[in-house]
Motif scaffolding. Sequence first.
Motif, PDB file in Angstrom:
ATOM      1  N   VAL A 186       0.869  -1.180   0.000  1.00  0.00           N
ATOM      2  CA  VAL A 186       0.000   0.000   0.000  1.00  0.00           C
ATOM      3  C   VAL A 186       0.902   1.225   0.000  1.00  0.00           C
ATOM      4  CG1 VAL A 186      -1.800   1.253   1.247  1.00  0.00           C
ATOM      5  CG2 VAL A 186      -1.783  -1.257   1.233  1.00  0.00           C
ATOM      6  N   MET A 187       0.623   2.142  -0.890  1.00  0.00           N
ATOM      7  CA  MET A 187       1.518   3.268  -1.084  1.00  0.00           C
ATOM      8  C   MET A 187       1.009   4.526  -0.362  1.00  0.00           C
ATOM      9  SD  MET A 187       3.358   1.295  -2.815  1.00  0.00           S
ATOM     10  CE  MET A 187       4.737   2.271  -3.400  1.00  0.00           C
ATOM     11  N   GLY A 192       2.519   8.248  -4.657  1.00  0.00           N
ATOM     12  CA  GLY A 192       2.203   6.869  -5.013  1.00  0.00           C
ATOM     13  C   GLY A 192       3.392   6.010  -5.359  1.00  0.00           C
ATOM     14  N   GLU A 242      -0.523   7.263  -8.181  1.00  0.00           N
ATOM     15  CA  GLU A 242      -1.513   7.642  -7.166  1.00  0.00           C
ATOM     16  C   GLU A 242      -2.884   7.047  -7.494  1.00  0.00           C
ATOM     17  OE1 GLU A 242       1.915  10.092  -6.695  1.00  0.00           O
ATOM     18  OE2 GLU A 242       0.616   9.950  -8.465  1.00  0.00           O
ATOM     19  N   ASN A 245      -2.835   3.397  -6.695  1.00  0.00           N
ATOM     20  CA  ASN A 245      -2.869   3.138  -5.261  1.00  0.00           C
ATOM     21  C   ASN A 245      -4.292   3.200  -4.717  1.00  0.00           C
ATOM     22  OD1 ASN A 245      -1.694   2.703  -2.664  1.00  0.00           O
ATOM     23  ND2 ASN A 245      -1.819   4.886  -2.235  1.00  0.00           N
TER      24      ASN A 245
END
Length: 333
Positions: A186-187, A192, A242, A245
């Motif tokens: 998980v970023m 991201g 992003e 993510n």
Amino acid sequence: MQRVFSGAQPTGNLHLGNYLGAIRNWVTLQNDFECIYCVVDLHAITVWQEPTELRSNIRELAASMIASGIDPEKHILFNQSQVSAHAELAWIFNCVARMGWLNRMTQFKEKAGKHRENASLGLYAYPSLMAADILAYKATHVPVGEDQKQHLELTRDIAIKFNNDFKVDGFFPTPEPLILGPATRVMSLRDGTKKMSKSDTSDMARINMTDDADTLAKKIRKAKTDAEPLPSEAEGLEGRPEARNLVTIYAALLDKPVADVLAEHGGIQFSGFKQALTDVVVEKLAPITEEMARLKNDTAYIDATLSKGAERANAIAQPILREVKEVVGFLNG
């Protein structure tokens, strides 16, 4: 039944990455394996921990695991320092592992950074302790993230070398890695390309397991995105970290393939998708957060649960350690 061992460090600030990347998968594994889960407080002190804070973090992690669905009655949950076999076996493995093996461990290099000479010996020998954690129970499987695969390989090397050195073929198993779930990485909500981390200077970069609904909504609303709408196919996420993510988080929380999420939401602007994501995050995390808070305040229950788990862990580990000492040539009283 095959046996799983895994653990997490009690270093505070549990976040969504810890939950989706590890704890939720541990809950699922309880259906198919005998599971031993450990709050690895010995690993935590490889870097400085303030004692009062450490005690609080041990309880918080245990509370989060139980609140997430770990069953300490059917399986085993304990904190590492209550079972001496971990430290004893780690020393034996320090004498089996080779310096060259440890020198190749990339995580030590990353954690020690430029000040390697000032790092603790414990941080350097961390992988031997991890091997002891697993092999003290002769675990057959270990759920690991990408950043722990190298350490598990070292565990396998240590098991093989011990078996060969002492001519006890098959004494220790060579545990297999379990890499589970669609959101093992998980970023950050702000970048991201970086992993979500408790050490990030911005609290807005992560979703904490202790965040209330209003805070969750604010963080998702302000999460970094781009100007394009969501694509309808996964190929459209290329070069958009992003966007990838947020979609991955949504998919993981609902146990859906990313392709299904994009088929449902493709073409909409991020403002609309963020609202949908907020609804899902609040629905899934709020009950866990509330139960965590309740359990953490019940320190007597948490302490008793960990103590009982340690007794059960000792019942498995001590006979194995005794066998190890016989094999090595120690005198057992």
